[in-house]
Scaffold this motif. Structure first.
Motif, PDB file in Angstrom:
ATOM      1  N   GLU A 177       0.856  -1.203   0.000  1.00 29.94           N
ATOM      2  CA  GLU A 177       0.000   0.000   0.000  1.00 29.94           C
ATOM      3  C   GLU A 177       0.886   1.245   0.000  1.00 29.94           C
ATOM      4  OE1 GLU A 177      -3.898  -1.992   2.110  1.00 29.94           O
ATOM      5  OE2 GLU A 177      -2.807  -0.451   3.217  1.00 29.94           O
ATOM      6  N   GLY A 178       1.964   1.170   0.776  1.00 31.23           N
ATOM      7  CA  GLY A 178       2.892   2.301   0.849  1.00 31.23           C
ATOM      8  C   GLY A 178       3.481   2.632  -0.512  1.00 31.23           C
ATOM      9  N   ILE A 179       3.919   1.584  -1.258  1.00 31.15           N
ATOM     10  CA  ILE A 179       4.535   1.809  -2.575  1.00 31.15           C
ATOM     11  C   ILE A 179       3.568   2.554  -3.492  1.00 31.15           C
ATOM     12  CG2 ILE A 179       5.277   0.696  -4.713  1.00 31.15           C
ATOM     13  CD1 ILE A 179       6.385  -1.571  -3.237  1.00 31.15           C
ATOM     14  N   PHE A 180       2.338   1.989  -3.614  1.00 29.97           N
ATOM     15  CA  PHE A 180       1.426   2.557  -4.619  1.00 29.97           C
ATOM     16  C   PHE A 180       0.826   3.880  -4.143  1.00 29.97           C
ATOM     17  CE2 PHE A 180       1.856  -1.968  -5.548  1.00 29.97           C
ATOM     18  CZ  PHE A 180       2.555  -1.805  -6.733  1.00 29.97           C
ATOM     19  N   ASN A 181       0.701   4.026  -2.852  1.00 27.71           N
ATOM     20  CA  ASN A 181       0.297   5.305  -2.292  1.00 27.71           C
ATOM     21  C   ASN A 181       1.274   6.396  -2.735  1.00 27.71           C
ATOM     22  OD1 ASN A 181      -1.245   6.876  -0.626  1.00 27.71           O
ATOM     23  ND2 ASN A 181      -1.260   5.294   0.969  1.00 27.71           N
ATOM     24  N   ASN A 182       2.552   6.095  -2.568  1.00 24.95           N
ATOM     25  CA  ASN A 182       3.592   7.049  -2.929  1.00 24.95           C
ATOM     26  C   ASN A 182       3.579   7.359  -4.416  1.00 24.95           C
ATOM     27  OD1 ASN A 182       5.740   8.338  -1.413  1.00 24.95           O
ATOM     28  ND2 ASN A 182       5.881   6.359  -0.370  1.00 24.95           N
ATOM     29  N   LEU A 183       3.557   6.288  -5.251  1.00 20.66           N
ATOM     30  CA  LEU A 183       3.644   6.510  -6.699  1.00 20.66           C
ATOM     31  C   LEU A 183       2.419   7.256  -7.217  1.00 20.66           C
ATOM     32  CD1 LEU A 183       5.142   3.101  -7.939  1.00 20.66           C
ATOM     33  CD2 LEU A 183       6.328   5.274  -7.556  1.00 20.66           C
ATOM     34  N   VAL A 191       4.878  -9.757 -11.746  1.00 20.49           N
ATOM     35  CA  VAL A 191       3.656  -8.973 -11.882  1.00 20.49           C
ATOM     36  C   VAL A 191       4.132  -7.541 -12.086  1.00 20.49           C
ATOM     37  CG1 VAL A 191       1.624  -8.131 -10.669  1.00 20.49           C
ATOM     38  CG2 VAL A 191       2.335 -10.505 -10.400  1.00 20.49           C
ATOM     39  N   LYS A 192       3.542  -6.873 -13.111  1.00 17.32           N
ATOM     40  CA  LYS A 192       4.026  -5.528 -13.417  1.00 17.32           C
ATOM     41  C   LYS A 192       2.924  -4.508 -13.160  1.00 17.32           C
ATOM     42  CE  LYS A 192       5.877  -2.820 -17.222  1.00 17.32           C
ATOM     43  NZ  LYS A 192       6.412  -2.868 -18.573  1.00 17.32           N
ATOM     44  N   ASP A 201      13.105  -3.408  -3.386  1.00 15.82           N
ATOM     45  CA  ASP A 201      14.318  -4.245  -3.254  1.00 15.82           C
ATOM     46  C   ASP A 201      14.092  -5.367  -2.248  1.00 15.82           C
ATOM     47  OD1 ASP A 201      15.648  -2.703  -5.046  1.00 15.82           O
ATOM     48  OD2 ASP A 201      16.836  -1.593  -3.564  1.00 15.82           O
ATOM     49  N   ALA A 202      13.430  -5.027  -1.121  1.00 16.76           N
ATOM     50  CA  ALA A 202      13.213  -6.036  -0.081  1.00 16.76           C
ATOM     51  C   ALA A 202      12.292  -7.144  -0.565  1.00 16.76           C
ATOM     52  CB  ALA A 202      12.644  -5.379   1.170  1.00 16.76           C
ATOM     53  N   HIS A 203      11.546  -6.869  -1.656  1.00 20.37           N
ATOM     54  CA  HIS A 203      10.673  -7.900  -2.217  1.00 20.37           C
ATOM     55  C   HIS A 203      11.290  -8.511  -3.477  1.00 20.37           C
ATOM     56  CE1 HIS A 203       7.724  -5.991   0.454  1.00 20.37           C
ATOM     57  NE2 HIS A 203       7.054  -7.132   0.381  1.00 20.37           N
ATOM     58  N   MET A 204      12.577  -8.261  -3.669  1.00 16.69           N
ATOM     59  CA  MET A 204      13.321  -8.791  -4.826  1.00 16.69           C
ATOM     60  C   MET A 204      12.724  -8.351  -6.150  1.00 16.69           C
ATOM     61  SD  MET A 204      13.937 -12.368  -3.183  1.00 16.69           S
ATOM     62  CE  MET A 204      14.545 -12.318  -1.531  1.00 16.69           C
ATOM     63  N   GLY A 205      12.192  -7.157  -6.170  1.00 14.86           N
ATOM     64  CA  GLY A 205      11.612  -6.615  -7.389  1.00 14.86           C
ATOM     65  C   GLY A 205      12.489  -5.537  -7.983  1.00 14.86           C
ATOM     66  N   THR A 206      11.975  -4.898  -9.045  1.00 14.55           N
ATOM     67  CA  THR A 206      12.726  -3.779  -9.645  1.00 14.55           C
ATOM     68  C   THR A 206      11.747  -2.641  -9.920  1.00 14.55           C
ATOM     69  OG1 THR A 206      12.342  -4.649 -11.852  1.00 14.55           O
ATOM     70  CG2 THR A 206      14.451  -5.194 -10.834  1.00 14.55           C
ATOM     71  N   ILE A 207      12.292  -1.431  -9.956  1.00 13.97           N
ATOM     72  CA  ILE A 207      11.443  -0.292 -10.318  1.00 13.97           C
ATOM     73  C   ILE A 207      12.170   0.492 -11.394  1.00 13.97           C
ATOM     74  CG2 ILE A 207      12.326   1.085  -8.352  1.00 13.97           C
ATOM     75  CD1 ILE A 207       9.491   2.455  -8.401  1.00 13.97           C
ATOM     76  N   SER A 267       7.276   1.926 -13.405  1.00 14.76           N
ATOM     77  CA  SER A 267       6.870   0.517 -13.504  1.00 14.76           C
ATOM     78  C   SER A 267       7.546  -0.286 -12.414  1.00 14.76           C
ATOM     79  CB  SER A 267       7.284  -0.061 -14.856  1.00 14.76           C
ATOM     80  OG  SER A 267       6.690   0.695 -15.877  1.00 14.76           O
ATOM     81  N   VAL A 268       6.718  -1.046 -11.695  1.00 17.90           N
ATOM     82  CA  VAL A 268       7.245  -1.887 -10.617  1.00 17.90           C
ATOM     83  C   VAL A 268       7.058  -3.342 -11.023  1.00 17.90           C
ATOM     84  CG1 VAL A 268       6.980  -2.548  -8.190  1.00 17.90           C
ATOM     85  CG2 VAL A 268       6.626  -0.180  -8.878  1.00 17.90           C
ATOM     86  N   LEU A 269       8.152  -4.125 -10.967  1.00 12.36           N
ATOM     87  CA  LEU A 269       8.062  -5.557 -11.264  1.00 12.36           C
ATOM     88  C   LEU A 269       8.304  -6.322  -9.971  1.00 12.36           C
ATOM     89  CD1 LEU A 269      10.158  -5.892 -14.538  1.00 12.36           C
ATOM     90  CD2 LEU A 269       7.774  -6.469 -14.289  1.00 12.36           C
ATOM     91  N   LEU A 270       7.334  -7.192  -9.614  1.00 16.96           N
ATOM     92  CA  LEU A 270       7.499  -7.981  -8.379  1.00 16.96           C
ATOM     93  C   LEU A 270       7.363  -9.457  -8.733  1.00 16.96           C
ATOM     94  CD1 LEU A 270       5.276  -5.661  -6.218  1.00 16.96           C
ATOM     95  CD2 LEU A 270       7.698  -6.062  -5.810  1.00 16.96           C
ATOM     96  N   PRO A 271       8.251 -10.306  -8.205  1.00 11.04           N
ATOM     97  CA  PRO A 271       8.198 -11.719  -8.609  1.00 11.04           C
ATOM     98  C   PRO A 271       6.926 -12.411  -8.115  1.00 11.04           C
ATOM     99  CG  PRO A 271       9.921 -11.359  -6.978  1.00 11.04           C
ATOM    100  CD  PRO A 271       9.345 -10.021  -7.271  1.00 11.04           C
ATOM    101  N   LYS A 272       6.371 -13.258  -8.992  1.00  9.71           N
ATOM    102  CA  LYS A 272       5.185 -14.022  -8.575  1.00  9.71           C
ATOM    103  C   LYS A 272       5.607 -15.001  -7.490  1.00  9.71           C
ATOM    104  CE  LYS A 272       3.147 -14.053 -13.147  1.00  9.71           C
ATOM    105  NZ  LYS A 272       2.889 -14.897 -14.315  1.00  9.71           N
ATOM    106  N   ALA A 273       4.662 -15.377  -6.649  1.00  9.13           N
ATOM    107  CA  ALA A 273       4.986 -16.230  -5.501  1.00  9.13           C
ATOM    108  C   ALA A 273       5.712 -17.496  -5.942  1.00  9.13           C
ATOM    109  CB  ALA A 273       3.729 -16.562  -4.736  1.00  9.13           C
ATOM    110  N   ALA A 274       5.254 -18.148  -7.041  1.00 12.91           N
ATOM    111  CA  ALA A 274       5.868 -19.405  -7.477  1.00 12.91           C
ATOM    112  C   ALA A 274       7.331 -19.184  -7.825  1.00 12.91           C
ATOM    113  CB  ALA A 274       5.126 -19.946  -8.691  1.00 12.91           C
TER     114      ALA A 274
END
Ligand code: ADP
Length: 502
Positions: A389-395, A420-421, A469-475, A488-495
């Motif tokens: 929520e914090g990430i998307f609130n900010n963006l 997930v993008k 970064d803490a979620h192993m994603g990229t922005i 654009s935020v990319l976050l790895p799918k759970a699998a």
């Protein structure tokens, strides 16, 4: 030979001396003469290393030629001596050669015979000089190398930074005292040992081994932070790079270590101070904001229009101070590693609409059309809900903040391979290309006429980046000044996180 050749003729017969001098001067030699052995020896001593060849008569009154020969050899055994001898004394000429004379010529001889013998001696002299020159050059180079080696060794040993050098088999071939001190490993344990056997920090060993395996010829240097020690933690920054030869093959690896403990300590103190101040300010300011809300609501009596405007303005300012305090507290939590704590399976298709909904009032106040496109992903990620929520609130709040009235903010959600993008696009003021690499830095704010009136701390995007970064994603960000921006935020799918430590 660049210098003129110098020949000394030692003969008691004047006619012989003059004859030799005449013949050899025509061959552009400089000829000295001596009428007996003592004068000859004196001339050699007068100009050491200058005479190349000596023509020496064996049969002389006083000091015999054989005696002169021995004395010349004692002075300089590199001098080439040609014995002048009569037919009857050829045997003694042979003996003289055994004693070290180079050649002999028997009297009487023709000018050509003399020239041939001298020419042969000269060729020998040239070779001798060349060999001597090469020998002295080699000695000089060896001396230079030794001096250079000792200079480099002294520099490396005196350096405050630690240096580790490994060969291509990952054997440590150089370690300075600073490296031993920082890694808390005795130098003797490092030098000559393989990286895997020298008790190095496991992450550093891995990086060194990896850099020895790098195949791309492009220069690659890896930086990492290491924590060493149990009782007192030492923070090190290690830069490791492969060493290549001129064919681009990896010959070894070099690691430079810097002790950054004092910077960490300073950073920690700053963060604690910020957290303390923010914490102390939050309660009173929140109270002020509540009181202002009560007053605006008319619960403390009727307000005229002017008062209404003034209190509304005061409430607006207190709200932005509260946002600042929240950013500072989030920031301190991230610094202390306490921000991202509860990761759970989460669908962003559920989280984002809630954030968009909460932002609608702000967007409406600026007549901005805000839209969440129908999600093209229902994939699950492993994430901390508050942080998301914090990430998307900010963006989204940035998108609204930096978009002029009447603009548009669009949020989309889709699958992108194992990720997930989420994209947040606005039609706002955009960001200058030079500022883009810095906007994720702490406290960085773009300074321009467009942003001057917009309040902010410059912390939002650095918080967003830390969470991603803490979620192993990229922005990433794409922007055109005056047209708009897409984050654009990319976050790895759970699998796709299976196997990663989270
Ligand atoms: P701030 O509190 O200043 O908004 P952020 O860290 O969120 O701090 O953003 C850093 C800077 O990046 C901002 O000051 C702004 O100049 C720029 N920025 C961020 N988002 C946008 C956007 N959507 N459009 C244009 N500029 C932006």
């Amino acid at each position: 030979m660049a210098d003129q050749v110098k020949i000394l003729v030692i003969d008691d017969e004047q006619i012989m001396r003059d004859g030799c001098a005449r013949i050899l001067s025509k061959n552009s030699c400089s000829v000295l003469t001596a009428e007996n052995g003592s004068v000859g020896l004196a001339k050699i001593q007068e100009s050491p290393k200058e005479i190349d060849i000596i023509l020496l008569d064996l049969m002389m009154p006083g000091m015999s030629g054989m005696e002169v020969l021995e004395k010349i050899q004692a002075l300089d055994d590199t001098l080439l001596i040609i014995i002048i001898t009569g037919y009857a004394t050829v045997a003694s000429a042979v003996e003289a050669m055994k004693k070290g004379a180079y050649d002999f010529i028997a009297k009487p001889f023709t000018p050509d015979q003399l020239r041939i013998v001298v020419k042969r001696a000269l060729e020998r002299r040239m070779l001798q000089k060349e060999a001597e020159f090469l020998r002295s050059e080699r000695e000089r180079s060896l001396r230079d190398v030794a001096t250079e080696k000792s200079r480099v060794k002294t520099i490396i040993n005196c350096m405050g930074d630690g240096i580790l050098v490994c060969d291509r088999d990952s054997c440590i071939v150089l370690a300075n005292p600073a490296a031993g001190r920082m890694l808390e490993i005795p130098e003797s344990r490092l030098l000559g040992n393989y990286v895997s056997q020298s008790n190095l920090h496991s992450e550093l060993s891995r990086t060194i081994e990896d850099s020895l395996k790098t195949e791309e010829s492009a220069y690659t240097s890896i930086s990492q932070e290491l924590i060493i020690g149990d009782s007192r933690e030492i923070f090190l920054r290690a830069h490791t790079a492969p060493v290549r030869n001129d064919l681009g093959e990896v010959m070894g690896a070099v690691t430079v270590l810097q002790d950054i403990s004092y910077l960490k300590e300073l950073d920690k103190m700053k963060s604690e101070f910020i957290a303390m101040v923010a914490h102390e300010l939050r309660a009173p300011i929140a109270t002020v904001e509540q009181q202002l809300t009560v007053i605006i609501g008319g619960m403390a009596g009727e307000l005229n229009e002017k008062q209404q405007q003034m209190i509304a303005r005061a409430k607006e300012r207190t709200s932005s101070v509260l946002t600042l305090i929240k950013d500072l507290l989030d920031f301190s939590k991230i610094e202390a590693g306490k921000m991202v704590q509860y990761k759970e399976p989460l669908s962003l298709a559920e989280v984002i609409p809630r954030v968009v909904e909460a932002m609608k009032a702000d967007a409406a106040a600026k007549n901005i059309h805000i839209e969440f496109l129908p999600p093209l992903s229902s994939s699950i990620i492993q994430a901390d809900q508050n942080s998301m929520e914090g990430i998307f609130n900010n963006l989204i709040s940035n998108a609204i903040k930096y978009t002029p009235d009447g603009g548009r903010v669009t949020i989309s959600l889709a699958d992108d391979d194992g990720f997930v993008k989420v994209s947040v696009t606005d039609t706002g003021i955009g960001i200058n290309g030079e500022d883009i690499p810095r906007i994720f830095d702490k406290f960085y704010r773009v300074k321009s006429s467009d942003t001057r009136q917009i309040v902010g701390t410059g912390l939002g995007l650095s918080i967003v980046k830390s969470i991603v970064d803490a979620h192993m994603g990229t922005i990433s960000v794409e922007s055109t000044e005056g047209k708009g921006t897409t984050f654009s935020v990319l976050l790895p799918k759970a699998a796709d996180l299976a196997g990663c430590a989270i």
